[in-house]
Design an enzyme around this catalytic site. Sequence first.
Site, mmCIF file in Angstrom:
data_model
loop_
_atom_site.group_PDB
_atom_site.id
_atom_site.type_symbol
_atom_site.label_atom_id
_atom_site.label_comp_id
_atom_site.label_asym_id
_atom_site.label_seq_id
_atom_site.Cartn_x
_atom_site.Cartn_y
_atom_site.Cartn_z
ATOM 1 N N ASN A 206 16.460 -8.631 -6.078
ATOM 2 C CA ASN A 206 16.151 -8.649 -4.568
ATOM 3 C C ASN A 206 16.735 -10.606 -4.411
ATOM 4 O O ASN A 206 16.463 -11.291 -5.733
ATOM 5 C CB ASN A 206 15.104 -8.322 -4.143
ATOM 6 C CG ASN A 206 14.232 -8.523 -4.064
ATOM 7 O OD1 ASN A 206 13.715 -10.543 -3.521
ATOM 8 N ND2 ASN A 206 13.237 -8.313 -4.655
ATOM 9 N N PRO A 304 3.423 -0.272 -10.625
ATOM 10 C CA PRO A 304 2.506 -0.727 -9.819
ATOM 11 C C PRO A 304 2.277 -1.642 -8.477
ATOM 12 O O PRO A 304 2.794 -2.416 -8.697
ATOM 13 C CB PRO A 304 1.775 -0.922 -11.158
ATOM 14 C CG PRO A 304 2.676 -1.608 -11.344
ATOM 15 C CD PRO A 304 3.843 -0.728 -11.660
HETATM 16 O O1 PMT Z 1 11.472 -16.294 -2.434
HETATM 17 P P1 PMT Z 1 11.748 -16.870 -0.853
HETATM 18 O O2 PMT Z 1 13.185 -16.809 -0.235
HETATM 19 O O3 PMT Z 1 11.225 -18.339 -0.500
HETATM 20 O O4 PMT Z 1 11.196 -15.523 0.658
HETATM 21 C C1 PMT Z 1 10.501 -15.387 0.957
HETATM 22 C C2 PMT Z 1 9.529 -14.236 1.064
HETATM 23 C C3 PMT Z 1 11.315 -13.741 2.633
HETATM 24 C C4 PMT Z 1 10.217 -12.589 0.340
HETATM 25 C C5 PMT Z 1 8.327 -13.999 1.418
HETATM 26 O O5 PMT Z 1 8.179 -14.157 2.714
HETATM 27 C C6 PMT Z 1 7.860 -12.410 1.894
HETATM 28 O O6 PMT Z 1 7.801 -11.677 2.781
HETATM 29 N N1 PMT Z 1 7.846 -11.730 0.712
HETATM 30 C C7 PMT Z 1 7.504 -10.239 0.667
HETATM 31 C C8 PMT Z 1 8.438 -9.546 0.829
HETATM 32 C C9 PMT Z 1 8.279 -8.101 0.856
HETATM 33 O O7 PMT Z 1 9.067 -7.726 0.451
HETATM 34 O O8 PMT Z 1 7.691 -7.792 0.803
HETATM 35 P P2 PMT Z 1 7.144 -6.329 0.658
HETATM 36 O O9 PMT Z 1 6.723 -5.288 2.122
HETATM 37 O O10 PMT Z 1 8.007 -5.099 -0.410
HETATM 38 O O11 PMT Z 1 5.605 -5.646 -0.232
HETATM 39 C C10 PMT Z 1 4.278 -6.602 0.612
HETATM 40 C C11 PMT Z 1 3.478 -7.109 0.020
HETATM 41 O O12 PMT Z 1 3.101 -6.329 -1.001
HETATM 42 C C12 PMT Z 1 3.928 -8.461 -0.231
HETATM 43 O O13 PMT Z 1 3.314 -8.966 -0.614
HETATM 44 C C13 PMT Z 1 4.055 -8.078 -2.189
HETATM 45 O O14 PMT Z 1 4.117 -9.445 -2.672
HETATM 46 C C14 PMT Z 1 2.993 -7.141 -2.527
HETATM 47 N N2 PMT Z 1 3.719 -5.894 -3.464
HETATM 48 C C15 PMT Z 1 4.651 -5.211 -3.532
HETATM 49 C C16 PMT Z 1 4.849 -3.998 -3.879
HETATM 50 C C17 PMT Z 1 4.460 -3.793 -5.385
HETATM 51 N N3 PMT Z 1 5.240 -2.877 -6.386
HETATM 52 N N4 PMT Z 1 3.325 -4.990 -5.492
HETATM 53 C C18 PMT Z 1 2.972 -5.698 -4.623
HETATM 54 O O15 PMT Z 1 1.964 -6.856 -5.174
#
Ligand code: PMT
Length: 401
Positions: A206, A304
Amino acid sequence: MGKQILLGVTGGIAAYKSAELVRELRRQGHEVQVVMTSGARAFVQPLTFQALSGHPVRESLLDPEAEAGMGHIELAKWADLVLVAPASADIMAKLACGLADDLLTTVCLATEAPIALAPAMNQAMWRNARTQRNRSLLVEDSQFRLWGPEAGDQACGDTGPGRMLEPEVLVQEVAALQEQPLANLRVVITAGPTREALDPVRYISNHSSGRMGFALAEAAAQQGADVTLVAGPVEQPTPTGVTRIDVTSAREMKNAVDWAVAAGTDWFIATAAVADYRPLAIADQKMKKQAGADAPVIELEENPDILAGVAGRTEQRPLTIGFAAETRNLADYARDKLSRKGLDLIVANDVSTPGLGFNSDSNAVEVFWGGGSERFEARPKRELARDLIRLFHSHQNSRPA
Ligand code: PMT
């Protein structure tokens, strides 16, 4: 402990407040030397600063007498902190460009000390897009701090943002800069994307650049935390004092996080955009396009959830903070993740706004926790990181021991 503070005074009606600032800084035990620009002389006499600081005031880069004593390089090395108050629109523009055409700008370019600016100018000048662009450039540079300005009545009769902070507030900022509120705190942060291989040359990933996570790592380290940054494949430089572990896939990121958290951590901050799924099988050789054949179907399996794993720990569970990147229903989706993953806080960014969120220098977020929420309007990620660290710290302090 008293610091050696170089006070830069630039032209502006707020320069008269700088005299009081010198007095306050000395009262707090700091040694102060003053550098004035030619514009500042129109508002305050150098003799005032000489009497209050106990040092001759420095004005000219090419002052042969001064060069014989303490040249601009020695001044730059002498300072533990350079504080420019008032900081005019002009000096902000020069510093943002790295100009060095007088003593103050040259010292600022030569010093390795932090440089704090207390802007003071007419509200229209502050609001001007060029000043705001310079402000963003300076905030993005880790050597600079911007203190103020505040809004209110201005000497020119206008009302709005552009008033220099009062000397007693600036003295508090100097004190806060010396503090290390996160000393002894161990912080683990994930940043950037993960890459899930399809074959030796292709992957699923991504647009995360890692900037948000790196900015948080830098802000936490600057405040004294012991920071481990688990970074996906990104181009960012490692912030000073931060331990970096580079990983590629979600499973590698999980292993690194589990290892770091098991070693003992107080906060876990997950900014990484982790791939939710990975290809079930990775081809040994580059997949070839077959003439006339159907497009390949790629079967995926779930990765995971690193964050939920940390939040679910029954022993040594850190303050656990997730991020949520959403394109709609921000609050609903964020609150759902907060409770589903068992988090202490979640930072939600609306990534549908161009120029904010993924792969950009700025972000706007709303933070949710069990008992409330707080919104942070768009600002450079470095500035936002400092604001978020402050918020996380207040939650750490309100946790039961
Ligand atoms: O890196 P940059 O260009 O500065 O951009 C920052 C960002 C937009 C990536 C950042 O601010 C952000 O929002 N990160 C989370 C991105 C996301 O898509 O999150 P999610 O909705 O997929 O997941 C939610 C949370 O669970 C996140 O904290 C993620 O790190 C965590 N997660 C998700 C999936 C997974 N398998 N393991 C995780 O730990």
